[in-house]
Design an enzyme around this catalytic site. Sequence first.
Site, short mmCIF file in Angstrom:
data_model
loop_
_atom_site.label_atom_id
_atom_site.label_comp_id
_atom_site.label_asym_id
_atom_site.label_seq_id
_atom_site.Cartn_x
_atom_site.Cartn_y
_atom_site.Cartn_z
N TYR A 40 32.73 -11.89 -20.44
CA TYR A 40 32.26 -10.80 -21.29
C TYR A 40 33.14 -10.63 -22.52
CZ TYR A 40 29.91 -9.79 -16.87
OH TYR A 40 29.17 -9.90 -15.71
N HIS A 64 24.73 -17.12 -26.30
CA HIS A 64 24.22 -15.93 -26.97
C HIS A 64 25.29 -14.88 -27.17
CE1 HIS A 64 24.37 -12.97 -23.78
NE2 HIS A 64 23.85 -13.84 -22.96
N HIS A 328 21.79 -19.79 -21.45
CA HIS A 328 22.62 -18.83 -20.71
C HIS A 328 23.99 -19.41 -20.41
CE1 HIS A 328 19.10 -16.25 -19.96
NE2 HIS A 328 18.44 -17.39 -19.84
#
Length: 435
Positions: A40, A64, A328
């Site tokens: 993250y 992304h 992803h």
Amino acid sequence: MGSTLAYFVALGYGLGAVAINITTPSLGFPQALEQSWAQYSPYFPVATYGPPPAGCNIVQLQRHGARYPTSSAGATIENSVEKLKGAESFNAASLRFVEDYEYDLGANDLVPFGAAQSFDAGQQHFVRYTGLVNATMLPFVRASDAERVTDSALNWTAGFAYASNQEYVPELSVIISQSSNDTLDNNMCPAAGSSANATGSWVDVFAPPIVDRINAEAPGANLTNSDIPPLMSLCAFDTVANEEPSPWCNIFSTGEFADYEYYGDVDDYYGNGYGQKLGRVQGVGYVNELLARLTGQPVQDETQTNHTLDSSPLTFPLNKTFYADFTHDNEMISIYGTLGLFVQPSNLSTTRPDAQRTWIVSMMVPFSGRMITEKLECTVDGNLGEYVRIFVNDALQPLEFCGATGNGVCTLDNFIESQSYARNNGEGDWPLCFE
């Protein structure tokens, strides 16, 4: 979790003189803390990119931008928040905000900070690789069919167009359905295991002191070990959503965040990486597409490629100088494994981090992370040859597995030869996905 894959096959190379107008705001934390947020973490260049010699060619892969928690992760986070809010009192200054805190984050979608990351990546890639495009040779862009992934692709194309002063406006040409064969999604191997046992073991090592401390500071909360990772993830999610330092970050120490970072490393290593028997095979399809683009030959694959799309020059052309694929982060982890990047001398320990490990997911798949594969056409000793080098977040990969000797460059032939696991369709692993 989403990732963006961008892939360039270049027939020329040039550096632009265009200045980048950075739109991604500062989050107000030292980079060292942001890097401890594991997968993250916001994108950061791990090293300084070094351009190839004149006359060499290029390829790229990117993740992304920052997003809200997934629906399942959000439910887990909210449950842990409610447990903490149920405390009888908050006896530490760092916890007093919790009493009035309301969990209101969205689910799955790109946040504005993530959109800006993707926009800025598009700008950077135009400036870096402007010599690869012209009015009739624009980037060929694909994305997996998840809104955060397609939004990342569209923001990337907008940034690319902006940096070119709208002279070059690439389109999102192909959106691959995640309900069919898709090399940009990691959910096509139903028999693949999870990282739950491995992460659970590490949580039972690092979380108990945190649980004891917070339960003492917030009597009645009755937190358990499993509540700690979700609460620590709120530091990242709340910060990127609101674009300002989150009070959740103040609850935990620098050392505790280092342990949380290792939690993310273990999660990806045993979820889709080398610690998962069926992790690498989920990257085979994409690597075989990469080999097709590098060689200009049709895709040869019997795993998760979409044969209908890959057999058409309209949806899988082989004559472009620049390809950008959006996917992803878990899929990127599988692709790294297929390629042979970030190999560790032994499986990650679930009780004691190795300070010398190179498997650090904040450096591998941060929000808006990227892998760039460059196909180089260079003259060496008077002979024109084709070569390959790979960057992950601007860090040049050593590629010893295909004969690179300190410069990260190996011949195209040696690179293709090194990818026998992909060329052999996972060497028997793919059928195991359905047993």
